[in-house]
Design a protein around this motif. Structure first.
Motif, PDB file in Angstrom:
ATOM      1  N   PHE A 192     -17.251   5.458  -8.337  1.00  0.00           N
ATOM      2  CA  PHE A 192     -16.360   4.988  -7.583  1.00  0.00           C
ATOM      3  C   PHE A 192     -15.771   5.566  -6.559  1.00  0.00           C
ATOM      4  N   THR A 193     -16.805   6.883  -6.299  1.00  0.00           N
ATOM      5  CA  THR A 193     -16.678   7.886  -5.044  1.00  0.00           C
ATOM      6  C   THR A 193     -16.181   7.761  -3.806  1.00  0.00           C
ATOM      7  N   CYS A 194     -16.762   7.407  -2.889  1.00  0.00           N
ATOM      8  CA  CYS A 194     -16.195   6.458  -1.882  1.00  0.00           C
ATOM      9  C   CYS A 194     -15.282   5.093  -2.106  1.00  0.00           C
ATOM     10  N   ALA A 195     -15.381   4.395  -3.029  1.00  0.00           N
ATOM     11  CA  ALA A 195     -14.275   3.135  -3.678  1.00  0.00           C
ATOM     12  C   ALA A 195     -12.525   4.235  -3.416  1.00  0.00           C
ATOM     13  N   TYR A 196     -12.890   4.771  -4.660  1.00  0.00           N
ATOM     14  CA  TYR A 196     -12.062   5.458  -5.191  1.00  0.00           C
ATOM     15  C   TYR A 196     -11.509   6.300  -3.764  1.00  0.00           C
ATOM     16  N   ASN A 197     -11.723   7.036  -3.130  1.00  0.00           N
ATOM     17  CA  ASN A 197     -11.626   7.931  -1.956  1.00  0.00           C
ATOM     18  C   ASN A 197     -10.774   7.509  -1.744  1.00  0.00           C
ATOM     19  N   THR A 198     -11.073   6.247  -0.436  1.00  0.00           N
ATOM     20  CA  THR A 198     -10.805   4.927   0.234  1.00  0.00           C
ATOM     21  C   THR A 198      -9.253   5.132  -0.475  1.00  0.00           C
ATOM     22  N   ALA A 199      -9.279   4.241  -1.788  1.00  0.00           N
ATOM     23  CA  ALA A 199      -8.145   3.829  -2.306  1.00  0.00           C
ATOM     24  C   ALA A 199      -6.702   5.039  -2.221  1.00  0.00           C
ATOM     25  N   TYR A 200      -7.200   6.198  -2.362  1.00  0.00           N
ATOM     26  CA  TYR A 200      -6.107   7.460  -2.956  1.00  0.00           C
ATOM     27  C   TYR A 200      -5.543   8.366  -1.505  1.00  0.00           C
ATOM     28  N   HIS A 201      -7.379   7.756  -0.243  1.00  0.00           N
ATOM     29  CA  HIS A 201      -6.848   8.304   0.754  1.00  0.00           C
ATOM     30  C   HIS A 201      -5.802   7.429   1.890  1.00  0.00           C
ATOM     31  N   LEU A 202      -5.596   6.336   1.903  1.00  0.00           N
ATOM     32  CA  LEU A 202      -5.226   5.029   1.979  1.00  0.00           C
ATOM     33  C   LEU A 202      -3.629   5.138   3.002  1.00  0.00           C
ATOM     34  N   ARG A 203      -2.829   5.583   2.196  1.00  0.00           N
ATOM     35  CA  ARG A 203      -1.275   6.365   2.921  1.00  0.00           C
ATOM     36  C   ARG A 203      -1.467   6.861   3.757  1.00  0.00           C
ATOM     37  N   GLY A 204      -2.334   8.543   3.755  1.00  0.00           N
ATOM     38  CA  GLY A 204      -2.712   8.911   4.641  1.00  0.00           C
ATOM     39  C   GLY A 204      -0.970  10.338   4.380  1.00  0.00           C
ATOM     40  N   ALA A 205      -0.954  10.081   5.703  1.00  0.00           N
ATOM     41  CA  ALA A 205       0.374  10.872   6.331  1.00  0.00           C
ATOM     42  C   ALA A 205       1.780  10.501   5.716  1.00  0.00           C
ATOM     43  N   TYR A 206       2.032   9.144   5.090  1.00  0.00           N
ATOM     44  CA  TYR A 206       2.398   8.153   5.461  1.00  0.00           C
ATOM     45  C   TYR A 206       2.926   8.140   3.808  1.00  0.00           C
ATOM     46  N   LYS A 207       4.006   8.188   4.009  1.00  0.00           N
ATOM     47  CA  LYS A 207       5.044   7.422   2.781  1.00  0.00           C
ATOM     48  C   LYS A 207       5.159   5.644   2.681  1.00  0.00           C
ATOM     49  N   ILE A 208       4.455   5.591   1.916  1.00  0.00           N
ATOM     50  CA  ILE A 208       4.773   4.021   1.528  1.00  0.00           C
ATOM     51  C   ILE A 208       4.485   4.187   0.209  1.00  0.00           C
ATOM     52  N   PRO A 209       5.833   2.964  -0.060  1.00  0.00           N
ATOM     53  CA  PRO A 209       6.670   3.398  -1.894  1.00  0.00           C
ATOM     54  C   PRO A 209       5.641   2.192  -2.778  1.00  0.00           C
ATOM     55  N   ASN A 210       5.184   1.321  -2.494  1.00  0.00           N
ATOM     56  CA  ASN A 210       4.567   0.313  -2.776  1.00  0.00           C
ATOM     57  C   ASN A 210       3.224  -0.200  -3.088  1.00  0.00           C
ATOM     58  N   TYR A 211       2.861   0.486  -3.277  1.00  0.00           N
ATOM     59  CA  TYR A 211       0.923   0.579  -3.010  1.00  0.00           C
ATOM     60  C   TYR A 211       0.183  -0.718  -4.460  1.00  0.00           C
ATOM     61  N   ASP A 212      -0.595  -1.203  -3.675  1.00  0.00           N
ATOM     62  CA  ASP A 212      -0.962  -1.563  -4.746  1.00  0.00           C
ATOM     63  C   ASP A 212      -2.667  -2.061  -4.032  1.00  0.00           C
TER      64      ASP A 212
END
Lengths: 792, 170
Positions: free
Chosen positions: A335-355
């Motif tokens: 899941f290297t690339c896929a999980y990298n995408t999943a855990y990086h997607l919010r970047g510098a932003y605060k988005i409290p609800n995330y799925d």
């Protein structure tokens, strides 16, 4: 004391490379060496009915030909790389991954899964004869239905790429915090969109290459490979061939670029050693560019379906994303690339609800592996297009929406509430994202640009500005080591496991060691790229070498220093804390004129002819340190692209590109700037030019540089750079990784700039590259829509 | 394919006579027959420029020629650039000074393209430099530092030349 860290020291590696005396795999010649050529599948999905090698075998100069049947029981298939695929138990609990076993035989057995898959290998006196023989091999295929679309692949009745992988879904997981669906019901507005990033080829200018030399007297196998991961190559050879790992030595000599795919162990790296062992002769294989474009591992290729809930002031409340990774025929990196995408997607932003739901799907294409950014360019392109779309829907400046959602400096360290791939909590360690954004806006005179844009619009010119930010977990573990010793010349020899492909390791690690030891970089010789120099190593990928190998070098240097001081104390008749080391001179603080050198210390401490030393001091000047990072450290950046778009042709001219970045302590500014400029060049390529294209039959249409377009000096501007220095709290040097960052943001920044340049048209760019034909299509469509509305 | 042909090529000032197959690529001749491995192969279809050499003082792609086509010609490869004592020439030094290389695989091709370019154009603009190297692909540097290196080299060469002309005028 930092004397050399922070300086733009010129590279030790340069002399051999500018005089043509570097040694790349293709340059190595061994006595009696044979050359191998591969016969590769022209079919994307087919049963192998029959292979006729008779004529080829008769050709004078041919030494061996192997097909799948010859290796069936003898060579284990390549399977998932455990070092990269393991899901820590706490992460597994959180994302509930479903994984199905998948593998690739090093020569196709019974059926082929992608165009370019090795079907047979020919070994001959030289490459010319081997190619002649390869042409004489006849393979009879029975075509199966090729699966090229991952969504088709997942359908119930779809043919299977690998028989045991049901519905072709090799892996899936679900990451969720908060309640996105509830947030959607409460928010003012909802945005639904599909964003996709194409398949790319990393294209180092040096193609892959392998040489294997088996010595039957000692049962030693020496393999040279243009690899980023010599230790992984060694482990995979041992796994596939059942050999003792310590009898295998893998050397990565000068490697002509890597960027990720040279870190995926390839079938050729197993077969060439096998053949050398069978024939008891050295065997060489050097890939040509057509092979590289078809068979070297590719990357990216994600499709995101996102639903975002936001308020009319631009505040984002939730983000739901179901994304698919088209992995090609095999997924080796879990899941290297896929999980990298999943855990990086919010970047510098605060988005409290995330799925986030992710599926890694197998298709009849070349296998997919990480490539510079590894899942992050896809995440950032998705997120930053979303920010831009929200801004345009609300008729706000994108900067306003960015600022509305950005994590503030006083909130650092910031906990994103989920886990990193290594199982640690995702807590941004340091940084000031709003300040970086402001610095970038100032650098490009954002307000001035807006004025200019309005003026030029009147003259019919369309210029636009686009921004992208990212936060990147760099310096991934698990560890990296340094073994330091002093030799009789008084030089420090540092053996490191992280081998480079142009990153300047011989220079930067000498700088780190020089500061910790009180020497000059010239006093330190860095040895890398060889599994014989250190028992364990990982390699250069994931922006990790400066962080992990750099920290290992630092800590090992301090250990060595301690030992040197202890011995110098005895020799100078004082205590270690009274001793200084400066520029290689070791002296008591109160008597600098009377000094020792490392050569003197070495003489006293070498195991032979030992003068009396206290028993607690072990002979020899040798220390080892393995640095194990607590978790990744977070580098960040703001990228700004300025473009002019020609509406008539769809041609995008990149006028300026600016970046403000934070990689903590900068060891060598010249090298860091070089990494940023080079990464951005690759990012620009993926934004505007690069795409691996398969047709509906799984045939590759981009097999030459006439079809796969790489940017040249005419397309890449000199990037304006601004720096921020928020030190990492997770390693003794305060460094954060920088190697991949440049490549992450350009697609988002450039796409946003293009949309901005065409803001009077309703254009949505959700696909890369933004080639002239694709953009011209979008412009035509938008103009048509607009004229229909006007005529109504 | 054992029909061999005699070729005589001068490489870096040294005359080499060999019997070779007529299909032998010039790059393979240089690399394998002459042991000059500085000339690199990146794409073998004439696009990347890593194999650029000077053939009778003109930059050419070594991968697009057969050795027999170079019979009687003079070739310069990257190995000819540094001085006899091993010190770097102005262009090589400028590359190192400006960090104009990372992995260094494409570097020999750039150096040979630019060796020819700087002979013809001693005072190039940035755009002229960009155009001159547009036939050489680099995947590491993003070109900016290569351009800086050429600017430094051209300034030094200009200075050297003006010193020479002063000397000769006197």
């Amino acid at each position: 004391m930092k004397k050399y860290v922070g300086q733009s020291i010129k590279r030790k590696e340069d002399y051999r490379l500018v005089t043509g005396t570097g040694q790349f795999v293709a340059d190595i010649k061994l006595d009696g060496m044979l050359e191998a050529v591969f016969v590769r599948s022209p079919q994307a999905h087919a049963i192998i009915r029959y292979i006729d090698t008779l004529k080829a075998k008769e050709l004078p100069g041919v030494h061996a030909i192997l097909i799948g049947d010859d290796i069936k029981e003898k060579i284990n298939p390549i399977t998932q790389f455990e070092s990269h695929s393991a899901v820590p138990p706490n992460v597994a609990k959180e994302i509930n991954p479903k994984i199905q076993f998948n593998a690739e035989s090093v020569l196709a057995v019974d059926k082929v899964m992608y165009v370019g898959q090795p079907v047979a290998v020919v070994v001959a006196e030289n490459r010319y004869i081997a190619e002649d023989a390869a042409d004489l091999i006849k393979v009879e295929y029975e075509q199966l239905k090729p699966i090229v679309d991952p969504y088709e692949a997942m359908k119930e009745d779809s043919p299977l790429v690998q028989e045991q992988v049901e519905r072709n879904i090799q892996m899936e997981f679900h990451l969720s915090i908060g309640d996105a669906k509830q947030a959607e019901q409460q928010a003012d507005r909802i945005l639904k969109t599909r964003v996709q990033t194409p398949r790319l080829s990393s294209n180092p200018i040096e193609t892959r290459g392998v040489i294997a030399d088996y010595d039957n007297r000692t049962d030693q196998m020496h393999v040279w490979s243009a690899t980023q991961l010599p230790f992984e190559v060694r482990a995979t050879i041992a796994h596939c061939l059942g050999w003792t790992e310590q009898n295998i030595r893998v050397t990565a000599p000068d490697v002509g670029g890597g960027f990720g795919p040279k870190g995926g162990v390839h079938p050729e790296e197993i077969l060439i050693p096998y053949i050398s062992n069978q024939l008891n002769r050295p065997v060489k294989w050097v890939e040509d560019r057509l092979e590289h474009l078809t068979s070297a591992r590719q990357s990216r290729d994600q499709v995101h379906d996102v639903i975002v809930a936001y308020n009319s002031d631009g505040t984002i409340h939730s983000l739901r994303d179901e994304f698919v990774v088209d992995s090609g025929a095999v997924n080796f990196f879990g899941f290297t690339c896929a999980y990298n995408t999943a855990y990086h997607l919010r970047g510098a932003y605060k988005i409290p609800n995330y799925d986030i739901k992710s599926r890694i799907v197998l298709t009849n294409k070349t296998p997919n592996v990480p490539f510079r950014g590894a899942g992050r360019p896809e995440a950032v392109f998705t997120m930053d297009r979303v920010i831009d779309m929200i801004a345009r829907k609300l008729k706000l400046d994108p900067v306003e929406v960015m600022k509305k959602n950005m994590i503030q400096a006083h909130e650092m360290p910031y906990d994103q509430g989920i886990l990193v791939k290594d199982g640690a909590k995702l807590i941004y360690d340091s940084g000031d994202y709003p300040a970086a954004l402001n610095q970038a806006l100032e650098m490009v005179d954002y307000e001035g640009f807006r004025d200019r844009q309005k003026e030029l619009k009147k003259a019919g010119k369309n210029i636009g500005i686009g921004i992208s930010t990212y936060v990147e977990g760099t310096g991934a573990g698990p560890f990296e080591g340094a073994l330091l010793s002093v030799d009789s010349s008084g030089k420090v020899i540092a053996h490191l496991g992280a081998s480079p492909q142009g990153q300047g390791h011989e220079t930067v690690f000498a700088q780190v060691g020089a500061d910790a030891l009180g020497l000059t970089p010239d006093d330190i010789v860095i040895k890398v790229g060889d599994t014989a120099v250190l028992p364990f190593g990982a390699g250069t990928y994931a922006s990790r070498s400066a962080v992990n190998a750099g920290s290992a070098m630092h800590e090992a240097s301090l250990k060595l220093r301690k030992k040197v001081l202890a011995i110098a104390g005895i020799m100078l008749g004082t205590t270690p804390d009274e001793i200084e080391i400066e520029e290689g001179k070791i002296f008591s603080k109160d008597d600098p004129a009377h000094f020792l050198t490392l050569k003197d210390i070495f003489k006293r401490v070498r195991p032979a002819a030992r003068p009396p030393l206290p028993p607690e001091i072990e002979p020899g000047l040798q220390v080892t340190h393995y640095f194990v990072p607590p978790t990744v450290t977070f580098a960040s950046s703001v990228h700004v692209a300025e473009v002019e778009v020609d509406k008539e042709t769809g041609f995008v001219e990149l006028q300026n590109y600016s970046v403000v970045h934070d990689c903590g302590t900068v060891i060598n500014p010249m090298i860091v700037d070089g990494q940023i400029q080079g990464g951005i060049a690759q990012g620009i390529g993926s934004a505007l030019y690069e795409e691996v294209v398969y047709n509906e039959n799984g045939q590759l249409l981009t097999g030459t540089y006439m079809d796969y377009l790489l940017p040249t000096s005419m397309e890449i501007p000199t990037v304006k750079k601004g720096h921020q220095l928020h030190l990492s709290t997770r390693n003794p040097l305060g460094v954060k990784g920088v190697g991949e960052g440049g490549a992450i943001s350009p697609p988002a920044a450039i796409a946003n700039a293009i949309v901005d340049a065409l803001s009077d048209l309703e254009i949505v760019i959700n696909q890369l590259p933004v080639s002239p034909s694709r953009l011209r299509g979008l412009i035509k469509e938008a103009e048509k829509k607009q004229s229909t509305i006007l005529s109504k | 394919m054992s029909n061999k042909v005699q070729v005589g090529i001068s490489i870096n000032g040294k005359k080499v006579q060999k019997q070779v197959e007529s299909r032998l690529l010039l790059t393979d001749f240089i690399r394998d027959e002459c042991n000059l491995t500085g000339t690199h192969l990146g794409c073998e279809h004439g696009v990347c420029g890593a194999c650029t050499i000077l053939l009778d003082n003109e930059p050419v792609r070594g991968c697009l020629m057969f050795a027999v086509q170079a019979d009687g010609c003079e070739i310069q490869t990257v190995e000819s650039l540094n001085h006899v004592d091993g010190t770097l020439n102005v262009l090589q030094q400028s590359f190192s000074d400006n960090h104009a290389l990372q992995c260094g695989f494409c570097t020999p091709g750039f150096l040979m393209t630019l060796t020819h370019f700087l002979k013809d154009n001693q005072n190039p603009t940035e755009n002229e430099i960009r155009e001159a190297i547009s036939g050489n692909l680099c995947r590491c540097t993003g070109y900016a530092n290569i351009i800086k290196a050429v600017q430094q080299a051209s300034q030094i060469l200009q200075k050297e030349n003006s010193n020479c002309s002063v000397v000769s005028a006197q």
